[in-house]
Design an enzyme around this catalytic site. Structure first.
Site, PDB file in Angstrom:
ATOM      1  N   ASP A  89      -2.030   7.728   5.690  1.00  0.00           N
ATOM      2  CA  ASP A  89      -1.516   7.398   7.255  1.00  0.00           C
ATOM      3  C   ASP A  89       0.048   6.876   7.181  1.00  0.00           C
ATOM      4  O   ASP A  89       0.118   5.402   7.338  1.00  0.00           O
ATOM      5  CB  ASP A  89      -2.413   6.225   7.550  1.00  0.00           C
ATOM      6  CG  ASP A  89      -2.132   5.765   8.968  1.00  0.00           C
ATOM      7  OD1 ASP A  89      -1.378   6.507   9.864  1.00  0.00           O
ATOM      8  OD2 ASP A  89      -2.834   4.658   9.423  1.00  0.00           O
TER       9      ASP A  89
ATOM     10  N   ASP B  33       4.388   2.248  -4.186  1.00  0.00           N
ATOM     11  CA  ASP B  33       4.453   3.337  -3.313  1.00  0.00           C
ATOM     12  C   ASP B  33       3.005   4.027  -3.398  1.00  0.00           C
ATOM     13  O   ASP B  33       2.322   4.342  -4.356  1.00  0.00           O
ATOM     14  CB  ASP B  33       5.357   4.500  -3.705  1.00  0.00           C
ATOM     15  CG  ASP B  33       5.521   5.687  -2.895  1.00  0.00           C
ATOM     16  OD1 ASP B  33       6.087   5.925  -1.921  1.00  0.00           O
ATOM     17  OD2 ASP B  33       4.906   6.709  -3.557  1.00  0.00           O
TER      18      ASP B  33
END
Length: 258
Positions: free
Chosen positions: A160, A139
């Site tokens: 992003d 993650d």
């Protein structure tokens, strides 16, 4: 969260906005003879081909970089980065943000890229130069929170996400606030879509209140196809490099002429 495939959207008008600003920011930062740390939370595969079945299916690259490539002269860092990637990977190659950064950073700079999707992570490893890049399959939010402040402290972070998880809009202001408290000198660039649903509005409002000195820039463009919900692209940059506002002002004029 693991279903998003940027190959369908690579080189679209949002990429042009994001990548031109990213290249300009990094080009300004590398003018100083000091090393920097570069991070991405959602790196993608790094390399795309605009003649792929995915790109041709949506036609977004044809509406994006194919129309906008004349906006940037040969000395523009976005043009230089694309040329380096085409030379290495062929005329239809288009760089994602990791390869744009790799083309502009120096051997003594470092890169740490997170990509959770297994296939995208494998493609990223195949595409990226290995000399100064660390790629992790985890993650991206947890990665960057655990690795900041970096050494060297001077650095750049691109956030992003795909925004497939709608709670991203709620979580991002708190994430950026935490990162800024830990790493107050870091340049933090957030990309987000401008949607007809307005999902991004509360997030952007919160960020502008928390970071009144940040650079906030949005451009609008026609939807990629009838019913498509994205009608623009936004960037929010904490600690923007000096001169980046000149580039975003130029992009405003270019997108307004579409």
């Amino acid at each position: 969260m693991l279903s998003y495939q940027h190959a369908y959207h690579a080189g679209n008008l949002a990429d042009v906005h994001k990548h031109a600003a990213l290249a300009s920011a990094l080009d300004r930062m590398v003018q100083k003879d000091k090393p920097l740390s570069y991070f991405e939370t959602h790196a993608g595969r790094g390399l795309y081909h605009l003649d792929s079945a995915e790109a041709l299916k949506t036609g977004e690259a044809a509406q994006g970089i194919a129309r906008a490539k004349t906006w940037f002269g040969p000395d523009h860092p976005y043009t230089r980065a694309r040329a380096i990637v085409r030379q290495a990977h062929g005329d239809t190659a288009y760089p994602g943000s990791p390869l744009i950064a790799a083309a502009l950073l120096r051997p003594f700079d470092s890169m740490t890229l997170a990509e959770l999707h297994p296939a995208e992570n494998a493609a990223l490893r195949a595409a990226m130069p290995e000399r100064y890049t660390q790629i992790v399959q985890e993650d991206g939010t947890a990665m960057v929170l655990s690795r900041t402040p970096p050494d060297p402290r001077r650095g750049f972070l691109l956030i992003d996400p795909s925004y497939e998880v709608k709670t991203d809009y709620d979580r991002i202001p708190d994430l950026i606030a935490k990162l800024h408290r830990k790493w107050n000198v870091g340049v933090i660039m957030l990309w987000y879509p401008i949607l007809t649903s307005g999902l991004q509005i509360a997030m952007v409002r919160s960020l502008r209140v928390s970071f009144p000195e940040a650079l906030s820039h949005e451009v609008r463009f026609p939807p990629a196809r009838p019913g498509h919900g994205m009608t623009g692209s936004g960037l929010f940059v904490v600690n923007p490099p000096f001169g980046l506002s000149d580039e975003t002002a130029r992009l405003t004029q270019r997108f307004a002429a579409l």
